[in-house]
Motif scaffolding. Structure first.
Motif, mmCIF file in Angstrom:
data_model
loop_
_atom_site.group_PDB
_atom_site.id
_atom_site.type_symbol
_atom_site.label_atom_id
_atom_site.label_comp_id
_atom_site.label_asym_id
_atom_site.label_seq_id
_atom_site.Cartn_x
_atom_site.Cartn_y
_atom_site.Cartn_z
ATOM 1 N N ALA A 228 0.835 -1.203 0.000
ATOM 2 C CA ALA A 228 0.000 0.000 0.000
ATOM 3 C C ALA A 228 0.869 1.251 0.000
ATOM 4 N N ILE A 229 1.991 1.217 0.727
ATOM 5 C CA ILE A 229 2.901 2.368 0.713
ATOM 6 C C ILE A 229 3.483 2.524 -0.686
ATOM 7 N N ARG A 230 3.873 1.411 -1.289
ATOM 8 C CA ARG A 230 4.397 1.482 -2.663
ATOM 9 C C ARG A 230 3.343 2.061 -3.601
ATOM 10 N N GLY A 231 2.103 1.606 -3.456
ATOM 11 C CA GLY A 231 1.036 2.062 -4.354
ATOM 12 C C GLY A 231 0.564 3.475 -4.013
ATOM 13 N N GLY A 232 1.028 3.995 -2.871
ATOM 14 C CA GLY A 232 0.704 5.377 -2.531
ATOM 15 C C GLY A 232 -0.621 5.537 -1.795
ATOM 16 N N ASP A 233 -1.280 4.454 -1.427
ATOM 17 C CA ASP A 233 -2.583 4.558 -0.758
ATOM 18 C C ASP A 233 -2.612 3.692 0.489
ATOM 19 N N VAL A 234 -2.400 4.327 1.630
ATOM 20 C CA VAL A 234 -2.315 3.547 2.859
ATOM 21 C C VAL A 234 -3.699 3.289 3.461
ATOM 22 N N ASN A 235 -4.677 4.078 3.045
ATOM 23 C CA ASN A 235 -6.022 3.900 3.613
ATOM 24 C C ASN A 235 -6.566 2.502 3.379
ATOM 25 N N GLU A 236 -6.422 2.060 2.140
ATOM 26 C CA GLU A 236 -6.934 0.743 1.823
ATOM 27 C C GLU A 236 -6.344 -0.285 2.767
ATOM 28 N N ALA A 237 -5.030 -0.143 3.011
ATOM 29 C CA ALA A 237 -4.375 -1.092 3.917
ATOM 30 C C ALA A 237 -4.978 -1.012 5.311
ATOM 31 N N ASP A 238 -5.477 0.182 5.690
ATOM 32 C CA ASP A 238 -6.012 0.321 7.039
ATOM 33 C C ASP A 238 -7.268 -0.519 7.238
ATOM 34 N N VAL A 239 -8.108 -0.589 6.209
ATOM 35 C CA VAL A 239 -9.292 -1.446 6.321
ATOM 36 C C VAL A 239 -8.881 -2.888 6.618
ATOM 37 N N PHE A 240 -7.795 -3.316 6.018
ATOM 38 C CA PHE A 240 -7.351 -4.706 6.185
ATOM 39 C C PHE A 240 -6.187 -4.834 7.174
ATOM 40 N N ARG A 241 -6.029 -3.831 8.036
ATOM 41 C CA ARG A 241 -4.846 -3.869 8.918
ATOM 42 C C ARG A 241 -4.860 -5.064 9.866
ATOM 43 N N ASP A 242 -6.012 -5.566 10.243
ATOM 44 C CA ASP A 242 -6.063 -6.722 11.137
ATOM 45 C C ASP A 242 -6.205 -8.030 10.383
ATOM 46 N N TRP A 243 -6.121 -7.976 9.047
ATOM 47 C CA TRP A 243 -6.318 -9.197 8.288
ATOM 48 C C TRP A 243 -5.171 -10.173 8.495
ATOM 49 N N GLY A 244 -5.490 -11.374 8.861
ATOM 50 C CA GLY A 244 -4.449 -12.378 9.024
ATOM 51 C C GLY A 244 -4.580 -13.081 10.361
ATOM 52 N N ILE A 245 -3.900 -14.199 10.462
ATOM 53 C CA ILE A 245 -3.941 -15.028 11.666
ATOM 54 C C ILE A 245 -2.698 -14.718 12.482
ATOM 55 N N PRO A 246 -2.852 -14.163 13.687
ATOM 56 C CA PRO A 246 -1.674 -13.844 14.491
ATOM 57 C C PRO A 246 -0.772 -15.071 14.660
ATOM 58 N N THR A 247 0.518 -14.828 14.693
ATOM 59 C CA THR A 247 1.497 -15.918 14.671
ATOM 60 C C THR A 247 1.238 -16.982 15.731
#
Ligand SMILES: Cc1cc2nc3c(=O)[nH]c(=O)nc-3n(C[C@H](O)[C@H](O)[C@H](O)COP(=O)(O)O)c2cc1C
Ligand SMILES: Cc1cc2nc3c(=O)[nH]c(=O)nc-3n(C[C@H](O)[C@H](O)[C@H](O)COP(=O)(O)O)c2cc1C
Ligand SMILES: Cc1cc2nc3c(=O)[nH]c(=O)nc-3n(C[C@H](O)[C@H](O)[C@H](O)COP(=O)(O)O)c2cc1C
Ligand SMILES: Cc1cc2nc3c(=O)[nH]c(=O)nc-3n(C[C@H](O)[C@H](O)[C@H](O)COP(=O)(O)O)c2cc1C
Lengths: 374, 374, 374, 374
Positions: A228-247
């Motif tokens: 998202a930083i590379r693509g210049g849009d961090v907002n989108e990443a924020d919606v999915f910031r918790d996406w994933g299974i914690p280690t």
């Protein structure tokens, strides 16, 4: 430009705030042993993995390759792997297979770490689009390039989806993995890149089965955020910031259905985290971003980091009264509520839930005495 | 220079931020009794311990000895122990055994507190390296030095590990403890120094068994941090900042498997905490760092502190309707979730989990009526 | 002045801080699928609803009508509904029935969205005061005004109570709803406006029954707060700031007793929230305030918002390995403690509590072996 | 100087920060009813208590008497009680019994509120030291002074303990209470003053039994803090800042063992809190400190406050679909974890735990099918 992307990854990962979420290691507690009945010198932290002996169960995580900087990073890390007797993944080797003039940046690994455990690396989406014959060639070439002891294929659907030039292609991956397992003459590791492996995925992988699963769970470096930083849009990443299974949860999920080697990664940040991973059921652990940051500072920084890691890991063994890594696996663990609630809802049968189910026995006896008299 | 270390401990412990974690006393609640059916004057807080009567179940914690300052601290504290009719540990006496010219700094304790309960003190790692004969001599000398009513041996693997000149030697400790138990003519106390005693360790100690266990749990003074400050590197201590068994949990763990006297310490900070410790199963409580801070200010400060402690302890007895310390042991307690989750996962059978298991009876009766009709 | 009120609603809702509480979507987690075995292009997000096909299960929420500004907002939103192939509610049409000269502001919807799914809208308190004959006329007129595919009646007791000129009249509502169901030739939707529908209310509605329930739960736009700002007294709203059933809980409550279509709304703020709603049992989702804010900025803002929503929704389908919306309904979900505690206390039987009850089977087997031997 | 103390109480309570802890009303949720099937005008909030009809179940809390200011406060509050048709406690009347020249400051209550429900008030420690004959005289005089409809005796061991000139005398209280019950011709209320009544105390009171228990739980005005501010030492109060049973829990504890009237107080701060109290099992509620603060501002401030309270109470009745206070008692309630954990550990059988035990029935059926086949 795939090379440009590799350098951007290095730049962003080493400087921006790309660690997201919580691997949940702080929610796991080992139990202090006030009477270890051993001396610190008695601690033996070595293990054997893929026919190599490691001084402690640590592998430098999959990072990079393909550019000038990447080559330098790989050389430094390989030198440290050799000195300390630990393992090392390389980053995805696709770039070297497509542009052979960049292969030197991977080959430095075998040059600097002739005897260390080395792991080759390719990505699932690319693999899924190759013909069977090309696939076998690619993998064998990747292995030869670094004289690899094992081959890792990474599953990264979230990364591909958020990557501006991404290839979110995962149909047919499983059958390609089976092919690799059959024809390639090295242990096969399936890994994620920071969003974790669920027990359903581990069950699917059991049809291969791989020699190891590297959970690469959520809570450390986030590729959703890097892309998202590379693509210049961090907002989108924020919606999915918790996406994933914690280690921590991914270790438990995988360990509940899979019998092979489990490698813990994703937000492991010190030797205590690593020891907790092993107490939860992993066999080894890796760190990626912190290794990259140190490697960019130079060889001394890498040595310091690994020394610290190893001391912390051995300290934890001593303070739990574990002479050998096998003992650490049996040391008691306690988890906090968010961890337990996830595991209970998911029906995960692991060390942590067994803790709880065992405690139900007193309940059963209360019931019995109510049912059949005191 | 062991003397220099002692003075550094005093300096760092009294001035730096060396309290770490949470003893969890705030997670325990006693139940207000609006109708105590007694007057405040009816409160009797005395107990008998190791053949001495205490005005309330408080012992000044193990602190120091061996230097000028240490001697002054010990004299002040001993005077207060005598005046208030409470107990007192001394710090580790190894220094006096190795450098007899420093023994005066311990002897002031028996001079100033001839009739008070006094407890001698030695460390397990040192003990573990002595021949049987030397060990017995050392212990007897330590007892004579202060005319001790009991002997404490401290287990401190974490401290030794983080101490720059530490001696993390714990092999053979158990058999040395058994020897002391057999040949030394005083009650034996086994104590930690701030990381807590687990039920597994308490079970091992049962093979001795000691007359008392002082849990010295996590959440008060942290020796990991003190030694890290001494060594100049606090980061390492941060990785292990949560290492240890919180005091409340250690009381519960030990009480679930051990029948002797339990002494509560580690982050006890007022008489209410002390009363909670006793309601949870302890027999007495101690405070170390706050006593040191007061002693360095002078005798009046120590008196004020002990007066306050005693009033708070008696106030809690009154507000729970407890005439005697025995009644306080039976007063109801309620704990918060983190405490309960730990105890349940660990399978600890103590007052707090009994609370819960008892509540399962209504469940059983629902089950029964479902199984066998209304 | 009902027209003045409509414009005030728009002004306050678009500029003031009128989002209150927590819809609890952050307390729900979907499980990352590292091996989706499909390409992103394979995602099919279409559904069929009330005989219309939607490109993804999204409906623009009920907002406004009756004034100049409202007409402009409606036109912009309708155009987008047509372009994207999604659904659209209009705001309460009472104003147009009472002042026919304002009806144009609703008619723009059918003009701009001839083929899209359109939903007419009236309020329960007003409906409850009409004669049967007038009621049927009103509803039919409202339907014709926008050529509606379905009719929504909103229940808003809290809004009416806090509205300075409110009409908190809810006696007789149920029988009027039954009448509408019988005589009006369109699917009937019963919706709240931000305080949620409980399972008791859903059970009462089952006596109609409606074709759909739109939960409009707590955690998004708060009409208690909007009306309090209009009335000039925000304090009163603060006492009731937590009043209402959070959206996630309302979905679960309704789904536990009601078999028709469930529409999720109230604080849905992105496509991931929408996907979670569907994984929990909803069939479609809506957003109101964010649509209004975008519509006031112009058509491009609305397009961007819907594009983003749709991408997020499809991304979630891909990352859970869901080819079709039906698959998403079956994807595993995990919830946090506040959600679970509410559901357990309320006796709600939904996907989330089934998770837990299923995990009790291991307990049962422990019990059995205790009862009848290993 | 008891008069000076009364004025100090008023000054400190009205200006300093003397509200401590949490009454836990925010941890209790009522369920929004989107379809109340009634109009707001249908709400009937009246109740009958001690043979008086109240316009809603509210009583002005016990506050003061004995000084100029106290007299003014009492007059203002009494006038409001009369106007609104609510109840009113007076403060402890001991001062008037010992210094008859101050009795006018209580008599203003009967002058200003001839028809309202009035409650006389004396303290347990003082009562416990009187001869039987004097006791009966005192109580009768107190009743006559304000023409009281009921008599309250307050239990305040924590206040007496922290009060510089306190009388922590509670031996013999129970038998004196029995005497009052037998010989005094008015309903008897036993109340705390802000630390709550436990189920053990309620069980002891059952041997009298009183006509009502006013829980006066923890989380509102703290007398420990007021007395500590008076004594000039707030630190001591900090150690005991959490001492007491939060109001919500005290209502549940008492309701689980006691069948008489329950009055909720201690940190009730609006009509929604009051309605929650009644949904949990109380019959009426009171507020003290906020009434004092308003009374010091003047009659209009008191009227505004009571109007607001009554509106909030009726609003809650409407939004839960409760026509009468009896219906509110049956409305569903949900609590958060800290509340539930306390109740479960304490074995309290109340509306909240019944919620949970009822949910165990599905567990039982899972067990049955496991035991005896599907
Ligand atoms: C700059 C960078 C490049 C990476 N490249 C790869 C890669 O090529 N192949 C791979 O399998 N994982 C790659 N990873 C993922 C890591 O191996 C690891 O799974 C992830 O960073 C989480 O671990 P960490 O929190 O310790 O960084 C990369 C990570 C970083 C930071
Ligand atoms: C300056 C200092 C010196 C100590 N020295 C000893 C010692 O020699 N022997 C020992 O058993 N414990 C020693 N302790 C540990 C204490 O007895 C106690 O276990 C620990 O400080 C936790 O209690 P606290 O939180 O009340 O300070 C020492 C503590 C401090 C602060
Ligand atoms: C300005 C405004 C006007 C609204 N008008 C209506 C209406 O007329 N009829 C209706 O059913 N709901 C109406 N609503 C309620 C919404 O449909 C929706 O239920 C509520 O706003 C919660 O969704 P949100 O959090 O996405 O905004 C309105 C909402 C807003 C913000
Ligand atoms: C200034 C003041 C004086 C009080 N005096 C009495 C009293 O004389 N008798 C009594 O039973 N309670 C007395 N109380 C206690 C109150 O009745 C009540 O139990 C307590 O304040 C908690 O309620 P609150 O949080 O609504 O203030 C007094 C409270 C205050 C603030």
């Amino acid at each position: 430009m795939i090379g440009g992307r590799k350098d951007e990854h290095i730049r962003i990962a080493s400087s921006s705030d790309v660690e997201v979420g919580d691997s949940l290691f702080d929610g796991v507690q080992l139990i202090h042993n006030a009477l270890p009945e051993m001396d610190f010198n008695d601690v033996d932290s070595t293990i054997e993995l893929f026919n190599k002996r490691l001084s402690f169960p640590f592998i430098i995580g999959a990072l990079t390759g393909g550019t000038e900087t990447a080559g330098r990073v790989n050389a430094v890390l390989a030198k440290a792997a050799e000195e300390f007797g630990i393992g090392m993944y390389v980053g995805s080797q696709r770039i070297a297979l497509m542009k052979p003039e960049t292969a030197w940046s991977f080959r430095v690994v075998k040059d600097n770490a002739p005897s260390a455990l080395k792991i080759a690396n390719l990505g699932a989406p690319q693999v899924s689009r190759l013909s069977d014959r090309d696939l076998v060639d690619w993998v064998n070439e990747a292995v030869d390039m670094i004289n690899a002891d094992a081959v890792a294929i990474h599953l990264n659907p979230a990364q591909e989806l958020f990557q501006p030039e991404g290839e979110p292609w995962f149909s047919g991956v499983l059958s390609k993995l089976k092919l690799i397992r059959r024809v390639v003459n090295r242990p096969l590791i399936i890994k994620e890149v920071g969003n974790g492996v669920s027990m359903e995925v581990a069950r699917m992988l059991n049809s291969i089965p791989p020699d190891a699963i590297d959970v690469a769970g959520h809570g450390g470096t986030s590729f959703i955020r890097i892309e998202a930083i590379r693509g210049g849009d961090v907002n989108e990443a924020d919606v999915f910031r918790d996406w994933g299974i914690p280690t921590v949860l991914s270790i438990c999920e995988v360990s509940s259905v899979y019998d092979g080697v489990i490698i813990a990664s994703g937000g492991v940040r010190n030797g205590l985290d690593g020891a907790k991973a092993i107490a939860l059921g992993a066999d080894a652990f890796t760190m990626s971003r912190p290794m990259l940051v140190s490697a960019l500072k130079g060889y001394e920084a890498v040595r310091e980091l690994i020394n610290k890691l190893m001391w912390e890991f051995k300290a934890t063994m001593f303070l739990t009264g574990s002479r050998r890594v096998e003992d650490l696996k049996k040391t008691p663990v306690v988890a906090n509520l968010p961890i337990l609630l996830w595991l209970i809802q998911r029906g995960v049968k692991c060390k942590l839930t067994t803790n709880i189910y065992n405690q139900i026995k007193p309940i059963a006896s209360v019931l019995m005495s109510n049912l059949f008299g005191e």
